[in-house]
Write a protein that holds these residues in place. Structure first.
Motif, mmCIF file in Angstrom:
data_model
loop_
_atom_site.group_PDB
_atom_site.id
_atom_site.type_symbol
_atom_site.label_atom_id
_atom_site.label_comp_id
_atom_site.label_asym_id
_atom_site.label_seq_id
_atom_site.Cartn_x
_atom_site.Cartn_y
_atom_site.Cartn_z
ATOM 1 N N GLU A 193 0.695 -1.187 -0.139
ATOM 2 C CA GLU A 193 0.108 -0.034 -0.012
ATOM 3 C C GLU A 193 0.859 1.407 -0.021
ATOM 4 O OE1 GLU A 193 -3.827 1.879 2.533
ATOM 5 O OE2 GLU A 193 -2.644 0.339 3.424
ATOM 6 N N TYR A 194 1.968 1.350 0.800
ATOM 7 C CA TYR A 194 2.912 2.351 0.753
ATOM 8 C C TYR A 194 3.720 2.373 -0.361
ATOM 9 C CZ TYR A 194 1.984 2.970 5.768
ATOM 10 O OH TYR A 194 1.721 3.205 7.167
ATOM 11 N N SER A 246 2.998 1.352 -3.490
ATOM 12 C CA SER A 246 2.200 1.765 -4.614
ATOM 13 C C SER A 246 2.198 3.402 -4.957
ATOM 14 C CB SER A 246 0.740 1.050 -4.627
ATOM 15 O OG SER A 246 0.190 1.739 -3.528
ATOM 16 N N GLU A 247 2.108 3.954 -3.726
ATOM 17 C CA GLU A 247 1.873 5.469 -3.771
ATOM 18 C C GLU A 247 3.109 6.370 -4.257
ATOM 19 O OE1 GLU A 247 0.113 7.489 -0.560
ATOM 20 O OE2 GLU A 247 -1.441 6.153 -0.166
ATOM 21 N N ASP A 287 1.536 8.833 -11.259
ATOM 22 C CA ASP A 287 0.645 8.670 -12.408
ATOM 23 C C ASP A 287 0.813 9.591 -13.503
ATOM 24 O OD1 ASP A 287 -1.393 8.294 -13.863
ATOM 25 O OD2 ASP A 287 -3.157 9.188 -12.360
ATOM 26 N N PHE A 335 6.249 12.290 -5.783
ATOM 27 C CA PHE A 335 5.115 11.778 -4.754
ATOM 28 C C PHE A 335 4.359 13.478 -4.450
ATOM 29 C CE2 PHE A 335 3.912 12.110 -0.206
ATOM 30 C CZ PHE A 335 3.050 10.856 -0.116
ATOM 31 N N LYS A 371 1.886 14.683 -6.856
ATOM 32 C CA LYS A 371 0.843 14.023 -6.872
ATOM 33 C C LYS A 371 -0.103 14.443 -5.611
ATOM 34 C CE LYS A 371 1.019 9.503 -6.360
ATOM 35 N NZ LYS A 371 0.973 8.207 -6.977
ATOM 36 N N ILE A 372 0.536 14.295 -4.357
ATOM 37 C CA ILE A 372 -0.467 14.463 -3.379
ATOM 38 C C ILE A 372 -0.743 15.926 -3.093
ATOM 39 C CG2 ILE A 372 0.325 12.643 -1.956
ATOM 40 C CD1 ILE A 372 1.614 15.799 -0.627
ATOM 41 N N THR A 431 -3.995 15.594 -4.607
ATOM 42 C CA THR A 431 -5.001 14.633 -3.897
ATOM 43 C C THR A 431 -5.184 14.788 -2.412
ATOM 44 O OG1 THR A 431 -3.491 13.032 -3.673
ATOM 45 C CG2 THR A 431 -4.623 13.115 -5.970
ATOM 46 N N GLU A 451 -3.921 12.938 -0.297
ATOM 47 C CA GLU A 451 -4.363 11.842 0.085
ATOM 48 C C GLU A 451 -3.141 10.781 0.177
ATOM 49 O OE1 GLU A 451 -7.438 10.230 -1.795
ATOM 50 O OE2 GLU A 451 -9.121 11.781 -1.164
ATOM 51 N N SER A 452 -2.767 10.270 1.380
ATOM 52 C CA SER A 452 -1.649 9.248 1.375
ATOM 53 C C SER A 452 -1.733 8.501 2.717
ATOM 54 C CB SER A 452 -0.143 10.078 1.203
ATOM 55 O OG SER A 452 0.577 9.111 1.255
ATOM 56 N N TRP A 502 1.114 7.504 3.939
ATOM 57 C CA TRP A 502 2.342 8.013 4.468
ATOM 58 C C TRP A 502 2.305 9.030 5.315
ATOM 59 C CZ3 TRP A 502 7.066 5.739 3.521
ATOM 60 C CH2 TRP A 502 7.196 4.748 2.210
#
Length: 800
Positions: free
Chosen positions: A204-205, A207-208, A212, A626, A629-630, A633, A635-636, A638
């Motif tokens: 899960e970690y 993949s972030e 994208d 990272f 991206k965030i 969003t 959202e993470s 992390w």
């Protein structure tokens, strides 16, 4: 008492004369290699006299009647100014640094030997046309004649380290292909880092951390031509799949762009280039102008150790380069036999590992017998990369056939776009976006690169027990992205994503974010016509698109009511009012960079642990994408600090803590008066000599220059990058700045960070540094009239 007095007098006399002797020795050692640029020299094997004119910066303009004489003089002149640097590069490519620096360099020597620079060079030399071989041999003869004539007047580094240079051979020049290719390879550290991270954290970690690329649609080539795309599809069908592109930032960078006559205020095509490399003294480039009337007239940057102009212009064409960021290296996890560790499994069979014995001599007098191992793909590098309990082999583009020597030899002589393309076909290992502009008004850019065709996405370590993931060849040159005379009137590159999803080949994940490209494009589209001053303004731009994107996000995470300290509030207000410009006087820049560093640390260090986080932040690749991206969003997984059990942290918690940490760090470093937190007080550039870390040597021989306060950062067009383990000490940036006016060549401008000479005592060691720091330029003298007018020194090589 009388005896004691005589003893003391004698002792003081000895000390006095000892000091005098040391002073004389240091002065002699530091200055003995300084040349007389007006002294005529007899040179063997010349067929006619060669004239050398040097300008106010001692840049040599060499005029010969034939190419053999020209390159013999080039070798002599280059050795006169840069012999120790040439020898240092040679030793690196041959894995012989331990001989002069000691046992600490043994691992580096074994790595460079495993890359087989010299073996490839012999293959390249065997394939070269006769005229290029003759040129390389003439260059080597000139270097060797300088060595023979000056055994007692060698540069001071030879005396300090206690050795003498060996004979120069043509393959030493060819080795520099491998040196440049390796220096531009990005996957070496990042792919193993990703592998190590994947072993330490949950999926899960992990993949972030994979970006994208639908979020990144700023390309060097916005559109692929239909006829090109059809050809791509015909080839990709042979390898079985279409490869999607993703991108990750890299630490190194470069800029180039070309402007058409319709877009240019002076009616000429113009080209700008500044390649970003390590900033040291002496600098990586040697400026030189080479002329054979009626045959060759080229000026620009020469890499010490080989004779041809790498980037520059001739009478017809200018060209400049940026790194493509090709993913040109893959790692394979090999399966070894349990009964014989020198066999590896491949397609159900056991294959022999090839073992090469290496004898390494060290400065301490030791002789080490060591071994490198190879599969059919390349060297086994597990030990070098610190990967335990696994056997990793490597395939790298630098070991594939390429012929950059042929390319640059032809670049120096090309007259048009077709000849440019023909030259670029063999420019494979040192993958570059090569910008083109000619005196007829044409502009273009071509991706001259070795792009592997492989199965998989190129980012992960793949199984080595099958040939499924072996490279299936390279993308054909004709199908590499390119553009010629686009309707927009300009083309630019800044290591950003090459092309969009309609391109069927995977090129890389190691692109830079488009921050510098966007600033360049803004500058080029801000006016209908672009003049030279506009080009200079773009090259000196210190405005950060990266900060422009991140600061609003960071501010949205922090409620000022939650900020407790007065200094923290003042810092928050300064960031909110900041215009994202990063001159050395800026205070907002200092707070932003420190806040960024603390934010990344607070997000990632708890999950990764100290050792893995240290590697993670040194790359600053995954963290950058990272954050990109965030910021959209927010959202993470992390964000939560796994070291706290009673709370799940949010992005706001991380940001608030990062503000506190940043202010505390800057308070400790710069004091509590926030008005004195100027960026240039912490962000400085030192031009370091390879021996300059030894304080006594630096003090005696004045090897290093600086520190100098500088603005910008790694994300501005005018880039000054710094390592994470020595925050804000810039060591990487524009290795030159070139602006070419095609067809009106005497209006072209250039500057380098250092100077012509590699001898620290020379007045031309770093005589261009002040201008470089102030974004000033020198006129690049080209026509006979301008060279004559700029003449400061003159000498001749005489027929013996």
């Amino acid at each position: 008492m009388k005896s004691l007095r005589f003893f003391l007098i004698g002792l003081l006399t000895l000390i006095f004369f000892g000091i005098i002797a040391v002073i004389v020795f240091v002065r002699f050692t530091s200055r003995k290699a300084l040349p007389d640029y007006n002294e005529n020299i007899q040179l063997s094997s010349l067929s006619a006299e060669v004239e050398v004119i040097r300008d106010e910066h001692a840049v040599p303009h060499i005029y010969a009647e034939n190419e053999s004489d020209l390159y013999r003089a080039v070798g002599y002149q280059m050795a006169q100014d840069r012999l120790w640097q040439m020898d240092l590069l040679r030793r690196l490519t041959m894995g012989r640094l331990s001989e002069i620096f000691g046992k600490d360099l043994v691992e580096a020597d074994m790595l460079f030997r495993s890359l087989h620079f010299s073996e490839k060079s012999h293959v390249v030399l065997d394939s070269l046309d006769t005229e290029i071989i003759v040129s390389l041999q003439a260059f080597a003869d000139g270097v060797n004649e300088f060595i023979d004539n000056n055994t007692k007047k060698l540069p001071p580094e030879f005396t300090i380290l206690g050795y003498k240079p060996e004979k120069w051979e043509p393959y030493h020049s060819a080795n520099l292909i491998g040196y440049m290719a390796w220096g531009l390879t990005k996957a070496w550290s990042t792919e193993v880092l990703l592998f190590n991270i994947s072993q330490a954290i949950d999926e899960e970690y992990f993949s972030e951390l994979i970006p994208d690329m639908n979020m990144h649609n700023v390309y060097i080539f916005p559109d692929a031509k239909e006829d090109q795309e059809l050809a791509f599809k015909s080839v990709i069908s042979r390898v079985g799949r279409k490869v999607s592109e993703l991108g990750l930032q890299v630490f190194q960078a470069s800029n180039n762009w070309v402007v058409s006559p319709d877009k240019s205020a002076n009616g000429h095509a113009m080209l700008a280039n500044d390649m970003h490399l390590d900033l040291n003294a002496p600098g990586i480039w040697y400026q030189m102008h080479q002329v054979v009337p009626g045959e060759l007239n080229v000026t620009g940057l020469v890499l010490p150790g080989q004779p041809f102009v790498i980037c520059g212009h001739n009478e017809n064409v200018a060209w400049g380069m940026t790194n493509v960021m090709v993913d040109d290296l893959d790692f394979y996890r090999e399966t070894l036999s349990e009964t014989d560790s020198l066999k590896y499994r491949l397609n159900g069979e056991w294959k022999d590992i090839r073992v090469e014995e290496e004898i390494v001599y060290t400065k301490e007098g030791n002789t080490l017998v060591l071994f490198n191992q190879f599969t059919h793909r390349g060297p086994i590098i597990s030990a070098i990369k610190g990967v335990k309990d696994k056997t990793l082999s490597m395939r790298w583009i630098g070991n594939e056939y390429s012929n950059e020597l042929r390319s640059v030899y032809l670049y120096n002589r090309m007259k048009n776009w077709d000849e440019f393309k023909d030259a670029a076909k063999t420019f494979i290992s040192i993958s570059q976006n090569i910008a083109y502009a000619d005196a007829e008004g044409n502009i273009g850019m071509y991706i001259a690169a070795g792009v592997p065709i492989r199965e998989g996405d190129g980012i992960f370590i793949v199984p080595g027990d099958t040939t499924q993931y072996d490279w299936k060849g390279l993308v054909p040159f004709e199908e590499l992205p390119h553009s010629y005379n686009p309707e927009s009137g300009f083309i630019a590159s800044a290591n950003n994503r090459t092309i969009g999803d309609n391109y069927p080949y995977y090129i890389s994940r190691w692109y830079d974010l488009p921050n510098r490209y966007e600033r360049i494009a803004e500058g080029l589209t801000s006016k209908e016509k672009i003049c030279m001053d506009d080009m200079k303004e773009i090259q000196s731009d210190q405005n950060s698109k990266w900060a422009e994107k991140l600061v609003p996000y960071f501010l949205s995470l922090i409620n000022p009511k939650d900020v407790e300290g007065e200094l923290e509030l003042a810092a928050l207000e300064l960031i909110a009012e900041w215009d994202f410009s990063m001159p050395k006087e800026s205070i907002g820049s200092t707070i932003f960079e420190q806040f960024y560093f603390e934010f990344v640390s607070n997000v990632f260090s708890d999950e990764l642990g100290e050792e893995l986080y240290e590697s993670f932040i040194k790359e600053d690749i995954l963290a950058t994408y990272f954050l990109d991206k965030i910021r959209l969003t927010n959202e993470s997984v992390w964000f939560d600090d796994i070291l706290t059990e009673d709370k799940i942290e949010s992005s706001g918690d991380i940001a608030l803590q990062s503000l506190t940490d940043a202010v505390n760090a800057l308070n400790t470093r710069l004091g509590s008066d926030i008005s004195k937190w100027n960026w240039g007080k912490v962000h400085t550039l030192s031009l370091m000599h390879p021996l300059g870390k030894v304080d006594m040597l630096n003090m005696v021989f004045k090897l290093n220059k600086g520190p100098f306060p500088v603005g910008g950062s790694y994300h501005t067009v005018s880039a000054y990058s710094y390592p994470s383990d020595d925050l804000y000490k810039a060591n990487h940036g524009s290795s030159h700045r070139h602006l070419f006016v095609c067809g009106d060549w005497d209006k072209s401008q250039v500057i380098i960070p250092t100077g012509t000479s590699g001898i620290p005592a020379s007045p031309y060691y770093c005589d261009q540094t002040s201008k470089y720091l102030n974004y000033e330029y020198n006129t690049e003298l080209f026509s006979n009239g301008s060279v004559e007018e700029g003449r400061v020194y003159e000498m001749r090589f005489l027929v013996e």
